[in-house]
Write a protein that holds these residues in place. Structure first.
Motif, short mmCIF file in Angstrom:
data_model
loop_
_atom_site.label_atom_id
_atom_site.label_comp_id
_atom_site.label_asym_id
_atom_site.label_seq_id
_atom_site.Cartn_x
_atom_site.Cartn_y
_atom_site.Cartn_z
N GLY A 81 -157.71 -34.71 -49.50
CA GLY A 81 -156.34 -34.91 -49.05
C GLY A 81 -155.46 -33.71 -49.36
O GLY A 81 -154.61 -33.33 -48.55
N PHE A 82 -155.66 -33.11 -50.53
CA PHE A 82 -154.91 -31.91 -50.87
C PHE A 82 -155.18 -30.78 -49.88
O PHE A 82 -154.26 -30.11 -49.40
N ASN A 83 -156.45 -30.55 -49.57
CA ASN A 83 -156.80 -29.48 -48.63
C ASN A 83 -156.15 -29.70 -47.27
O ASN A 83 -155.67 -28.75 -46.63
N GLU A 84 -156.16 -30.95 -46.81
CA GLU A 84 -155.59 -31.24 -45.49
C GLU A 84 -154.09 -30.97 -45.48
O GLU A 84 -153.56 -30.37 -44.54
N ALA A 85 -153.39 -31.42 -46.54
CA ALA A 85 -151.94 -31.17 -46.61
C ALA A 85 -151.64 -29.68 -46.74
O ALA A 85 -150.71 -29.16 -46.10
N LEU A 86 -152.43 -28.97 -47.55
CA LEU A 86 -152.20 -27.54 -47.74
C LEU A 86 -152.50 -26.76 -46.46
O LEU A 86 -151.78 -25.81 -46.11
N ASP A 87 -153.55 -27.14 -45.75
CA ASP A 87 -153.88 -26.45 -44.50
C ASP A 87 -152.75 -26.59 -43.48
O ASP A 87 -152.46 -25.65 -42.72
N TYR A 88 -152.12 -27.77 -43.46
CA TYR A 88 -150.98 -27.95 -42.55
C TYR A 88 -149.86 -26.98 -42.92
O TYR A 88 -149.25 -26.35 -42.04
N ALA A 89 -149.57 -26.85 -44.22
CA ALA A 89 -148.52 -25.93 -44.66
C ALA A 89 -148.90 -24.48 -44.33
O ALA A 89 -148.03 -23.68 -43.95
N CYS A 90 -150.17 -24.16 -44.46
CA CYS A 90 -150.62 -22.80 -44.14
C CYS A 90 -150.39 -22.48 -42.67
O CYS A 90 -150.00 -21.36 -42.31
N ARG A 91 -150.63 -23.45 -41.80
CA ARG A 91 -150.39 -23.23 -40.37
C ARG A 91 -148.90 -23.00 -40.10
O ARG A 91 -148.54 -22.18 -39.24
N GLU A 92 -148.05 -23.71 -40.83
CA GLU A 92 -146.61 -23.51 -40.67
C GLU A 92 -146.20 -22.09 -41.09
O GLU A 92 -145.36 -21.46 -40.45
N VAL A 93 -146.80 -21.60 -42.16
CA VAL A 93 -146.47 -20.28 -42.67
C VAL A 93 -147.13 -19.18 -41.84
O VAL A 93 -146.62 -18.07 -41.70
N GLY A 94 -148.30 -19.50 -41.29
CA GLY A 94 -149.05 -18.52 -40.52
C GLY A 94 -150.02 -17.72 -41.36
O GLY A 94 -150.17 -16.51 -41.18
N THR A 95 -150.69 -18.40 -42.29
CA THR A 95 -151.67 -17.74 -43.14
C THR A 95 -152.82 -18.69 -43.40
O THR A 95 -152.79 -19.85 -42.99
N SER A 96 -153.85 -18.21 -44.08
CA SER A 96 -155.00 -19.05 -44.41
C SER A 96 -154.84 -19.64 -45.80
O SER A 96 -154.02 -19.18 -46.60
N ARG A 97 -155.63 -20.67 -46.06
CA ARG A 97 -155.58 -21.28 -47.38
C ARG A 97 -155.97 -20.27 -48.45
O ARG A 97 -155.33 -20.19 -49.51
N GLU A 98 -157.00 -19.49 -48.21
CA GLU A 98 -157.46 -18.50 -49.18
C GLU A 98 -156.39 -17.46 -49.46
O GLU A 98 -156.15 -17.06 -50.61
N GLN A 99 -155.71 -17.00 -48.39
CA GLN A 99 -154.68 -15.99 -48.57
C GLN A 99 -153.48 -16.56 -49.34
O GLN A 99 -152.92 -15.91 -50.23
N MET A 100 -153.11 -17.80 -49.04
CA MET A 100 -151.99 -18.41 -49.74
C MET A 100 -152.29 -18.56 -51.21
O MET A 100 -151.47 -18.22 -52.08
N LEU A 101 -153.48 -19.09 -51.54
CA LEU A 101 -153.83 -19.31 -52.93
C LEU A 101 -154.00 -18.01 -53.70
O LEU A 101 -153.87 -17.98 -54.92
N ALA A 102 -154.29 -16.93 -52.99
CA ALA A 102 -154.41 -15.63 -53.65
C ALA A 102 -153.05 -15.06 -54.03
O ALA A 102 -152.95 -14.25 -54.96
N GLU A 103 -151.99 -15.49 -53.33
CA GLU A 103 -150.68 -14.88 -53.54
C GLU A 103 -149.72 -15.74 -54.36
O GLU A 103 -148.74 -15.21 -54.89
N VAL A 104 -149.96 -17.05 -54.44
CA VAL A 104 -148.98 -17.90 -55.15
C VAL A 104 -149.03 -17.64 -56.65
O VAL A 104 -150.07 -17.26 -57.20
N ASP A 105 -147.89 -17.87 -57.31
CA ASP A 105 -147.86 -17.68 -58.77
C ASP A 105 -148.40 -18.88 -59.52
O ASP A 105 -148.81 -18.77 -60.67
N SER A 106 -148.41 -20.07 -58.87
CA SER A 106 -148.93 -21.25 -59.56
C SER A 106 -149.20 -22.36 -58.55
O SER A 106 -148.62 -22.40 -57.47
N VAL A 107 -150.11 -23.26 -58.96
CA VAL A 107 -150.36 -24.51 -58.24
C VAL A 107 -150.17 -25.63 -59.24
O VAL A 107 -150.78 -25.64 -60.31
#
Length: 711
Positions: free
Chosen positions: A38-64
């Protein structure tokens, strides 16, 4: 600032992403068998809104950060290890007796009054898994009977032979002097190293709960041990899922104390109810930014309705001895009242009163309400909302879930209309009226219990169903003004993104600031300051272990105070860090005096009974950048309302027949838009229902005010 925050609820998994100057919200159904899906599905939706991939987002965020109901579900389902308890000789029955109140704790008032049917919950530790050891420490911490180490080794061996998968040690007065509990730990490690038993945790009660009270301290430690395994594997699976997507930083977990910490610095018990507490933290931050004054925070999701108080002036409301599931515990937990009312709450015929009862049972996310068309066979609040015309079957949850009105109609007709001789719309109205009044009564009870009136508070409504039922709840409360905050549908996840890394340590004390018998003020400043310094040291070590810079660590001193032997305690947040003079003592007494009068009425104070401190609490924290809520008051700005995107017939509780109701999309949330009800505003994340007699005013950042105009 780039950050991912997640609130895993009973029905939906909410995700809030801060990506520079963009705020993105998303939802997915909670996958209870594997929360990561469920987390992956919600995060993937947010990634599409931002225009990036899940891997790229998680590489750049300061925290989860995670807030989860995993521990709550484990308690309900009784998924946990076999636990052995070692306690002081003479205290074997402390836990089984549960202060003589175990049959009623965690139940509603009606259930508590049904004495003939009273039943204690199935014990987490059966009495055959409790062992006693000869030792005794008195209330001052002096050793009366030394620990019998030979006896201790026999009792540990008996519990291991009986299949104990976790051990709890709870000795009398160990919070004053933990020497005997610490010695048990040394002996256990000596006799049973890891290569013999594997990962069998040993928990010491003084390390879990710092206040006196043998039963509640024992239960706190028992529940921590019971949840340890399921929380470890559940949260570890979430962490492994992050690692698989390239995230390398420590995962952060929200605590029910109102802070968060790394997974390796989190007790299992601290995660229970962490999601709703995140929403209260967000409400506190919003109230401070927007100068809202007193706020009652209400979160209506799919499974529950959570209520929390945010009072102007910084007064903190903790549950000193909260009830978790069916047991009383002793942990510093932000006060929270939870009702079994949500969109998925099942409506059933109450034959005794020939009416509808909504909740506390919920359809959850699997199978969900009947209209989800996933196998649900019971009528729910969401089914009623659909039939009343409030929800768009093709555009619910941004089209993620297609609603089936035929299934909703079928279950309500079969299970409510026929037994109660009602038509379909009457039954649906009765469901909505019942659930709205249940929630209104819950809010009113909560406020008045603490000495407040609803008229003194702003009603803050959020969660996936909050703005949909806000007018009905406010009508039941007699409140004419409501605020749906920015990011209302994922407000708790937003709150998780704002929390500071924080640890709370507390210590029971009997510190008399004013002695009513001798008329003397407290003067033993060294003793008081030593206790504060010790609590600060513990918090500092927790944060340093997580890599926090020592110069960034702050401390907040909170004192639980009372008049004489009154049962009512008031938490005083003071800017004093030490007591140095009698003037400091007088300042503290005056602050308590003022706070007490504000809550219970000027003149209710009873200084002649004496003033004392029962608990010293130190919050050690490192502040972080938070979401900057703008001025969300309506102001004078006005823009023309957008044209409706359609209309449909809606039915309202206090009106006969259907009313043709304008339907708007997210364009209605533009700052300055004013719409008079009836109206329905459907966005990708939630639905705003503006009932007849109410006005909708859009404010900054997607916030919205509801104002009653027919009063």
């Amino acid at each position: 600032m780039k950050r991912v925050s997640v609130d895993i609820g009973g029905t939906f998994t909410d995700c809030f992403v801060i990506w520079g100057d963009r705020y993105v919200q998303s939802k997915a159904l909670t996958t209870k068998h594997n929360l990561a899906l469920g987390f992956n599905e919600a995060l993937d939706y947010a990634c599409r809104e931002v225009g990036t991939s899940r891997e790229q987002m998680l590489a750049e965020v300061d925290s989860v950060r995670y807030a989860t109901t995993l521990g709550t579900n484990a308690l309900i389902e009784r998924r946990g290890p076999r636990i052995g308890l070692i306690t002081t000789a003479g205290f074997k029955s402390t836990v089984p007796l549960s202060r003589g109140r175990g049959y009623g704790e965690g139940l509603s008032m009606e259930e508590q009054q049904d004495i003939p049917n009273a039943a204690r919950p199935e014990p987490i530790v059966p009495i055959e898994m409790i062992r006693i050891v000869r030792e005794r420490i008195d209330y001052k911490g002096e050793v009366l009977i030394e620990l019998d180490e030979d006896d201790l080794r026999r009792q540990i061996r008996d519990l291991v032979d009986a299949g104990a998968e976790a051990l709890v040690v709870a000795f009398a007065n160990s919070v004053v002097n933990p020497a005997h509990e610490l010695r048990v730990q040394e002996i256990f490690v000596e006799d049973y190293p890891e290569h013999m038993l594997g990962a069998v945790p040993l928990l010491l009660s003084h390390q879990v709960a710092g206040r006196k009270g043998e039963y509640v301290r024992s239960m706190s430690t028992i529940m921590d041990a019971f949840l340890h395994k399921v929380m470890y594997f559940g949260l570890s699976s979430l962490e492994r899922n992050l690692r698989a997507s390239g995230y390398v930083k420590p995962m952060l977990v929200v605590h029910n104390s109102g802070g968060m910490a790394q997974l390796n610095s989190t007790d299992a018990l601290q995660t229970v109810h962490s999601g709703p507490v995140s929403g209260i933290a967000a409400a506190e931050h919003l109230a401070k930014c927007a100068k809202l004054g007193n706020v009652v925070a209400t979160d209506m999701g799919g499974t529950s309705y959570d209520i929390g108080l945010v009072v102007d002036g910084g007064v903190k409301f903790y549950d000193f001895q909260p009830t978790i599931e069916r047991w009383l515990v002793s942990v510093p937990m932000v006060h929270l009242a939870t009702l079994g009312s949500g969109g998925g709450s099942i409506a059933q015929h109450n034959r005794m009163y020939d009416t509808v009862q909504c909740g506390p049972t919920s359809a959850g996310s699997d199978p969900g309400p009947a209209c989800y068309d996933r196998g649900g066979m019971k009528p729910t609040v969401t089914d009623a909302d659909l039939l009343l015309g409030y929800l768009d079957p093709a555009n619910y949850a941004n089209g993620y879930i297609k609603l089936n009105p035929r299934r909703a109609r079928q279950v309500i007709e079969d299970q409510l209309c026929d037994p109660m001789d009602l038509d379909l719309i009457e039954a649906a109205k009765l469901i909505k009226r019942t659930v709205d009044l249940d929630m209104a009564n819950g809010v009113a009870t909560e406020l008045r219990t603490f000495g407040y009136e609803p008229s003194e508070f702003t009603l803050l409504t959020y969660g996936g169903n909050g703005p949909l039922h806000a007018c009905g709840i406010a009508r039941g409360l007699g409140i004419g003004r409501i605020l749906a905050p920015p990011f209302a549908s994922v407000f708790s996840a937003c709150g998780a993104g704002n929390l500071s890394q924080l640890h709370i340590h507390e210590m029971s004390t009997f510190t008399v600031l004013f002695d009513s018998m001798t008329k003397q003020l407290f003067t033993d400043f060294a003793k008081f300051n030593a206790m504060v310094e010790e609590l600060e040291r513990r918090g500092r070590e927790d944060l340093l272990r997580q890599g926090m810079p020592v110069d960034k660590i702050g401390y907040r001193l909170e004192l639980d105070m009372r008049y004489g032997n009154q049962r009512v305690q008031t938490t005083v947040v003071t800017d004093l860090t030490r007591l140095e003079t009698l003037a400091d003592v007088v300042k503290l007494i005056n602050q308590f005096h003022t706070s007490y009068g504000d809550r219970f009425g000027e003149g209710s104070q009873a200084a002649e009974a004496g003033v004392r401190i029962n608990t010293i609490r130190v919050c050690s924290y490192v502040e972080i950048d938070a979401v900057d809520f703008a001025d969300i008051h309506p102001g004078q700005k006005r823009v023309p309302a957008p044209a409706p995107v359609g209309s449909r017939k809606c039915h309202f509780v206090d009106h006969d027949g259907a009313i043709e109701t304008a339907v708007y999309d997210a364009a209605a949330l533009e700052h300055g838009v004013v719409i008079d009800g009836p109206a329905v505003i459907t966005t990708s994340h939630t639905t705003y229902l503006v009932e007849p007699g109410w006005r909708f005013e859009a404010a900054a950042q997607g916030a919205a005010w509801f104002t009653r105009i027919d009063a």
